[in-house]
Scaffold this motif. Structure first.
Motif, mmCIF file in Angstrom:
data_model
loop_
_atom_site.group_PDB
_atom_site.id
_atom_site.type_symbol
_atom_site.label_atom_id
_atom_site.label_comp_id
_atom_site.label_asym_id
_atom_site.label_seq_id
_atom_site.Cartn_x
_atom_site.Cartn_y
_atom_site.Cartn_z
ATOM 1 N N VAL A 46 0.833 -1.093 0.096
ATOM 2 C CA VAL A 46 -0.085 -0.055 0.079
ATOM 3 C C VAL A 46 0.852 1.392 -0.024
ATOM 4 C CG1 VAL A 46 -1.858 1.458 1.186
ATOM 5 C CG2 VAL A 46 -1.918 -1.249 1.298
ATOM 6 N N GLY A 47 0.740 1.954 -1.019
ATOM 7 C CA GLY A 47 1.523 3.313 -1.270
ATOM 8 C C GLY A 47 0.670 4.475 -0.893
ATOM 9 N N LEU A 48 1.174 5.454 0.120
ATOM 10 C CA LEU A 48 0.364 6.670 0.384
ATOM 11 C C LEU A 48 0.793 8.022 0.116
ATOM 12 C CD1 LEU A 48 -0.721 5.424 4.181
ATOM 13 C CD2 LEU A 48 -1.995 5.153 1.942
ATOM 14 N N SER A 49 0.117 8.844 -0.468
ATOM 15 C CA SER A 49 0.979 10.316 -0.600
ATOM 16 C C SER A 49 -0.236 10.983 -1.386
ATOM 17 C CB SER A 49 2.039 9.993 -1.923
ATOM 18 O OG SER A 49 2.621 11.391 -2.149
ATOM 19 N N ALA A 50 0.203 12.247 -0.792
ATOM 20 C CA ALA A 50 -0.713 13.408 -1.453
ATOM 21 C C ALA A 50 -0.155 14.012 -2.580
ATOM 22 C CB ALA A 50 -0.783 14.611 -0.395
ATOM 23 N N THR A 51 0.926 13.770 -3.122
ATOM 24 C CA THR A 51 1.529 14.334 -4.117
ATOM 25 C C THR A 51 2.353 13.130 -5.073
ATOM 26 O OG1 THR A 51 3.832 14.957 -2.748
ATOM 27 C CG2 THR A 51 1.968 16.663 -3.146
ATOM 28 N N ILE A 52 1.694 12.870 -5.966
ATOM 29 C CA ILE A 52 2.387 11.771 -6.825
ATOM 30 C C ILE A 52 1.894 12.058 -8.056
ATOM 31 C CG2 ILE A 52 1.928 9.270 -7.810
ATOM 32 C CD1 ILE A 52 1.400 8.454 -5.079
ATOM 33 N N GLY A 53 3.361 12.420 -9.047
ATOM 34 C CA GLY A 53 3.219 12.583 -10.285
ATOM 35 C C GLY A 53 3.263 11.051 -11.228
ATOM 36 N N ASN A 54 2.532 11.023 -12.222
ATOM 37 C CA ASN A 54 2.483 9.935 -13.065
ATOM 38 C C ASN A 54 2.112 8.618 -12.119
ATOM 39 O OD1 ASN A 54 2.568 7.842 -14.839
ATOM 40 N ND2 ASN A 54 4.691 8.537 -15.746
ATOM 41 N N PRO A 55 0.786 8.710 -11.538
ATOM 42 C CA PRO A 55 0.392 7.483 -10.794
ATOM 43 C C PRO A 55 0.526 6.056 -11.452
ATOM 44 C CG PRO A 55 -1.156 9.127 -10.739
ATOM 45 C CD PRO A 55 -0.219 9.410 -11.841
ATOM 46 N N LYS A 56 0.559 6.119 -12.578
ATOM 47 C CA LYS A 56 0.541 4.709 -13.544
ATOM 48 C C LYS A 56 1.988 4.189 -13.092
ATOM 49 C CE LYS A 56 -0.632 2.612 -18.004
ATOM 50 N NZ LYS A 56 -0.758 2.558 -19.115
ATOM 51 N N GLU A 57 2.927 5.103 -13.439
ATOM 52 C CA GLU A 57 4.316 4.587 -13.422
ATOM 53 C C GLU A 57 4.581 4.378 -11.954
ATOM 54 O OE1 GLU A 57 8.222 3.724 -14.092
ATOM 55 O OE2 GLU A 57 6.527 3.710 -15.698
ATOM 56 N N VAL A 58 4.209 4.993 -10.790
ATOM 57 C CA VAL A 58 4.282 4.712 -9.398
ATOM 58 C C VAL A 58 3.645 3.359 -9.187
ATOM 59 C CG1 VAL A 58 3.996 5.425 -7.079
ATOM 60 C CG2 VAL A 58 4.593 7.075 -8.756
ATOM 61 N N GLY A 59 2.616 3.316 -9.648
ATOM 62 C CA GLY A 59 1.837 1.970 -9.505
ATOM 63 C C GLY A 59 2.829 0.626 -10.050
ATOM 64 N N ARG A 60 3.300 0.937 -11.079
ATOM 65 C CA ARG A 60 4.241 -0.185 -11.573
ATOM 66 C C ARG A 60 5.346 -0.505 -10.721
ATOM 67 N NH1 ARG A 60 8.701 -1.126 -14.254
ATOM 68 N NH2 ARG A 60 9.344 0.947 -14.074
ATOM 69 N N LEU A 61 5.970 0.620 -10.110
ATOM 70 C CA LEU A 61 7.041 0.353 -9.409
ATOM 71 C C LEU A 61 6.653 -0.204 -8.304
ATOM 72 C CD1 LEU A 61 8.578 3.986 -9.896
ATOM 73 C CD2 LEU A 61 9.598 1.742 -10.762
ATOM 74 N N LEU A 62 5.452 0.025 -7.455
ATOM 75 C CA LEU A 62 4.981 -0.558 -6.255
ATOM 76 C C LEU A 62 4.519 -2.061 -6.466
ATOM 77 C CD1 LEU A 62 3.938 0.171 -3.373
ATOM 78 C CD2 LEU A 62 1.508 0.415 -4.357
ATOM 79 N N ALA A 63 4.190 -2.401 -7.842
ATOM 80 C CA ALA A 63 4.047 -3.867 -7.972
ATOM 81 C C ALA A 63 4.909 -4.565 -8.133
ATOM 82 C CB ALA A 63 2.844 -3.801 -9.287
ATOM 83 N N ALA A 64 6.252 -4.112 -8.741
ATOM 84 C CA ALA A 64 7.139 -4.922 -9.341
ATOM 85 C C ALA A 64 7.790 -5.811 -8.112
ATOM 86 C CB ALA A 64 8.314 -3.818 -9.804
ATOM 87 N N GLY A 65 7.833 -7.171 -8.502
ATOM 88 C CA GLY A 65 8.262 -8.200 -7.609
ATOM 89 C C GLY A 65 7.488 -8.352 -6.495
ATOM 90 N N SER A 66 6.101 -7.801 -6.538
ATOM 91 C CA SER A 66 5.028 -8.260 -5.211
ATOM 92 C C SER A 66 4.305 -9.562 -5.755
ATOM 93 C CB SER A 66 4.286 -6.962 -5.067
ATOM 94 O OG SER A 66 3.287 -6.929 -6.254
ATOM 95 N N GLY A 67 4.261 -9.821 -7.103
ATOM 96 C CA GLY A 67 3.051 -10.785 -7.034
ATOM 97 C C GLY A 67 1.508 -10.473 -7.439
ATOM 98 N N HIS A 68 1.657 -9.119 -7.204
ATOM 99 C CA HIS A 68 0.249 -8.476 -7.128
ATOM 100 C C HIS A 68 -0.091 -7.144 -8.215
ATOM 101 C CE1 HIS A 68 -0.607 -10.796 -3.324
ATOM 102 N NE2 HIS A 68 0.480 -10.089 -3.062
ATOM 103 N N ALA A 69 -0.998 -7.271 -8.534
ATOM 104 C CA ALA A 69 -1.233 -5.958 -9.449
ATOM 105 C C ALA A 69 -1.423 -4.871 -8.477
ATOM 106 C CB ALA A 69 -2.374 -6.155 -10.408
ATOM 107 N N THR A 70 -1.496 -3.566 -8.968
ATOM 108 C CA THR A 70 -1.813 -2.446 -8.362
ATOM 109 C C THR A 70 -3.040 -1.771 -8.758
ATOM 110 O OG1 THR A 70 0.569 -1.914 -7.792
ATOM 111 C CG2 THR A 70 -0.724 -0.315 -7.415
#
Length: 760
Positions: A187-211
């Motif tokens: 679970v990633g939390l922030s008030a200021t995220i640029g390009n959420p799709k790319e951040v979602g990809r980074l968050l998912a990498a290696g986790s075995g789960h989609a974001t």
């Protein structure tokens, strides 16, 4: 209401006690993902929108319904102060459900840590550095500690995404998963995220789960925003005409501000007097961009108190102060009846609760839209509009100053930050260009120190398969390992395995190894039995230093023990903590140009700021800056305004010096990065652009923008990386060659600055 009914009874009771009338959109969205899917969650919503509760209400519900056999939730935050703040909130929430919350960082209780090792349970709050130390020194405990880990929550994830520290965090999460055999959702939390799709990809990498990234209508944001300008000496810029009909989207309130009082200390800075006047009787945050400036501003504000015969009502908070100083300032600000103000750096930029603030000040402009939004978001909680006052200051230009020095760069930067978000909702995206060779060294040494002897093949399998190293080639890793063998950071055993070498042990066994960001050699400053904090480069005994918002006489410096003994005195001196200016994105520079060249009046500009901007616009019009980025200064001297971000600007500097110097007859090159360059040359304007365009069309490797035998050590552990990789990492991962070449090929032309604004 469906999400509310799904919450555990103790969560429902908490909501009733807080007298919430309904759940917010962010809480419904988070509950839907966490209750009804197996996805990771990226939650981006405005400051004070309830993101923490939105994530933890369903997580704690699931944990209470099916208790974990180990630590169930790993909460990672970038600051110890943020962990301390969230600990109080979570501990109160979890108390009735008998879910234990443990904080784990350098200032946390050792007994609480040992209790968790013996009885793993509940929620563990930790910084990336403490997690690194845990995997390094407590590897045997990790499988039991996290065997049934369900969730990893990364708070203020934006603060980690543009640096090695964020890549380190993802490495640590993946290593922890492998050691313990767990597959937690993230679970990633922030008030200021640029390009959420790319951040979602980074968050998912290696986790075995989609974001999952819930989309929520932001609603209308109400800001009370002010931007004022002061010359440090002499008359101010006068009154600027403001047009009330021309209002910026989302900036719904402006502030008519009074003139500060005349009483002031001798030689006082009028900008600081302005802050003193408008923070009186209020609880405020005063943000600066460096620890040095934070110290100086606090000193000056306290001098105002003394001159006005008022009780000192200013506190100070930055990373070099001792934990007791920082925590006492936080506790004082949390008191409901406190009317003190606190001078701070980014240590209070993130989601730390310092009570209900009435106002925030920003001295000069921060470097990012994200930083501006985070600082604005410290105010405006519990239904009140967010309120931020920019205070821009300049030294009057000397009579012989060059043309570029006459422009108010910080003023333009502040306007650009506001307008980019107001018009386009722009926030800086994550930095994915870097080649993390420094981190590769760090994780290699950490893995070997933790695991013991490994074959080269097994070491490569464990390190190179970590997601942050997906762009590192096997031959590059082989080059690194051969280099580490030569410098004795790793050794080869008789069986052919690899272990940490003697030189490597000295690095790994130092507590500074846990952090991947640059640090200075610090000296602990003490007065009597009290620790004030740390400084770098202490002066000799008899000199003065500044720390904790006061001035001290140095009594003794112990260079072996790295300690400074001092005594409190009166006065004012600059501080030095080894700060490095931040980098700025190209989009910000482009919007600065538009602010300089368009005719629009921004409703948040106050009298002096509007006057100063008007002066700058007149100068830009008279010099022809709207038509060209290259202006003659006389005597074959020219000024180039490339409107490029820090690393594209740096690439252009090197391109001019290394590829164009001879053809241009370039001499006397200086620059004020990333605003302008000044140089003399033997050609005229048209030939300048033709030569640059011709050189830009030639094929050349990024490494050709490095000087001969240059090894640009940029990251903390670059000094242990082979020179070839350091050069490659700087040329291909730091210098923004692509943006620079695009600007050169376009002859430095930008879009028309008079086009209508995007209202977003």
């Amino acid at each position: 209401m469906d999400i509310f009914r799904r919450y555990a009874p103790f969560i429902q009771d908490f909501i009733y006690r807080e007298r919430w009338q309904s759940l917010r959109a962010v809480q419904n969205a988070a509950g839907d993902v966490l209750f009804n899917s197996g996805d990771n969650l990226l939650l981006s919503a405005a400051t004070a929108s309830g993101k923490t509760e939105a994530a933890f209400f369903p997580i704690l519900t699931l944990l209470s319904e099916e208790p974990s056999a180990s630590v169930g939730v790993l909460y990672i935050a970038p600051l110890k102060a943020l962990i301390n703040d969230q600990f109080e909130r979570l501990d109160r929430l979890c108390e009735r459900a008998d879910i234990r919350v443990t904080k784990w960082h350098g200032d946390a209780s050792r007994s609480a840590k040992e209790r968790l090792i013996k009885h793993p349970e509940g929620i563990l709050q930790i910084t990336p550095e403490s997690l690194e130390a845990l995997l390094l020194h407590r590897k045997a405990a990790v499988p039991t500690l996290f065997s049934d880990l369900r969730f990893v929550v990364i708070d203020e994830i934006h603060a980690l995404l543009r640096q090695d520290r964020g890549r380190q965090t993802f490495c640590l999460i993946e290593r922890l998963m492998r050691l313990s055999g767990c597959r937690p959702r993230r679970v990633g939390l922030s008030a200021t995220i640029g390009n959420p799709k790319e951040v979602g990809r980074l968050l998912a990498a290696g986790s075995g789960h989609a974001t999952a990234i819930p989309r929520m209508e932001p609603g209308k944001e109400h800001w009370r925003l002010s931007l004022e300008h002061f010359w440090k000496t002499g008359p101010q810029s006068g009154s600027g005409e403001r047009t009330p009909d021309d209002r910026t989207p989302a900036l719904t309130d402006t502030l008519p501000l009074d003139t500060p009082g005349e009483a002031a200390p001798r030689g006082a800075d009028p900008g600081i007097g302005y802050i003193f006047s408008h923070s009186a009787g209020k609880k405020c945050l005063i943000f600066t961009n460096s620890r040095e400036e934070c110290e100086l501003v606090c000193q000056e504000l306290r001098q105002y108190c003394e001159a006005m015969r008022e009780q000192d009502h200013f506190l100070i908070h930055h990373g070099n102060l001792s934990a007791s100083y920082r925590e006492s300032a936080e506790e004082e600000m949390q008191r409901a009846d406190s009317l003190k103000s606190i001078c701070a750096t980014a240590t209070l930029e993130l989601g730390i609760d310092v009570g209900r603030l009435e106002r925030a000040f920003q001295l000069d402009a921060p470097f990012t839209v994200s930083g501006f939004l985070q600082r604005l978001g410290r105010t405006g909680r519990r239904g009140a509009p967010a309120e931020l006052w920019f205070v821009m200051r300049e030294e009057p230009a000397e009579a012989r100053a060059s043309l570029p020095e006459a422009f108010p760069w910080y003023l333009l930067q502040g306007i650009a930050l506001v307008q980019l978000y107001a018009e386009e909702r722009y926030v800086e995206p994550p930095d994915t260009r870097r080649l993390p060779y420094s981190l590769l060294y760090h994780q290699t040494m950490s893995t070997l120190a933790s695991e013991g002897e490994l074959t080269p093949r097994e070491l490569a399998r464990r390190v190179l398969t970590l997601t942050p190293f997906e762009r590192i080639r096997k031959e590059e890793y082989g080059l690194l390992l051969q280099h580490l063998l030569r410098i004795d950071h790793i050794n080869r055993t008789a069986e052919g395995g690899l272990i940490v070498g003697i030189a490597g042990e000295r690095v790994v066994n130092n507590h500074k190894f846990y952090a991947v960001f640059q640090e200075n050699v610090e000296y602990t400053v003490r007065t009597g039995s009290e620790t004030l904090g740390t400084i770098v480069k202490p002066p000799p005994a008899g000199e003065k230093i500044a720390i904790a918002g006061r001035v001290w006489a140095v009594d003794e410096v112990d260079h072996k023990a790295h300690t400074v003994l001092c005594t409190l005195i009166k006065g004012r001196v600059p501080a030095y903590f080894g700060d490095v200016p931040g980098s700025i994105e190209t989009r910000i520079l482009e919007r600065m140009r538009k602010a300089l060249l368009e005719e629009r009046i921004y409703p948040y500009l106050q009298r002096n700021a509007a006057g100063r901007l008007s002066e700058a616009r007149t100068l830009a019009a008279h010099t022809g800056l709207k038509k060209t980025s290259l202006l003659p200064l006389g005597e074959k001297i020219w000024a180039l305004f490339p409107w490029l971000g820090s690393y594209a600007f740096l690439a252009l500097e090197r391109f001019l010096k290394l590829h164009c110097k001879e053809r241009l007859g370039l001499k006397g090159f200086t620059s004020a990065r990333p605003y302008y360059m000044i140089f003399s040359m033997e050609v005229g304007e048209e030939e300048f652009f033709e030569i640059l365009l011709d050189e830009a069309e030639k094929e050349f490797a990024p490494e050709e923008l490095l000087y001969e035998r240059e090894v640009p050590v940029f990251e903390k552990f670059d000094c242990y990386v082979p020179e070839e990789l350091v050069r490659r990492g700087f040329a291909r991962g730091v210098l923004d060659l692509e943006t620079m070449l695009a600007r050169v090929r376009g002859r430095f032309a930008l879009q028309d600055c008079d086009r209508p604004a995007i209202t977003g």
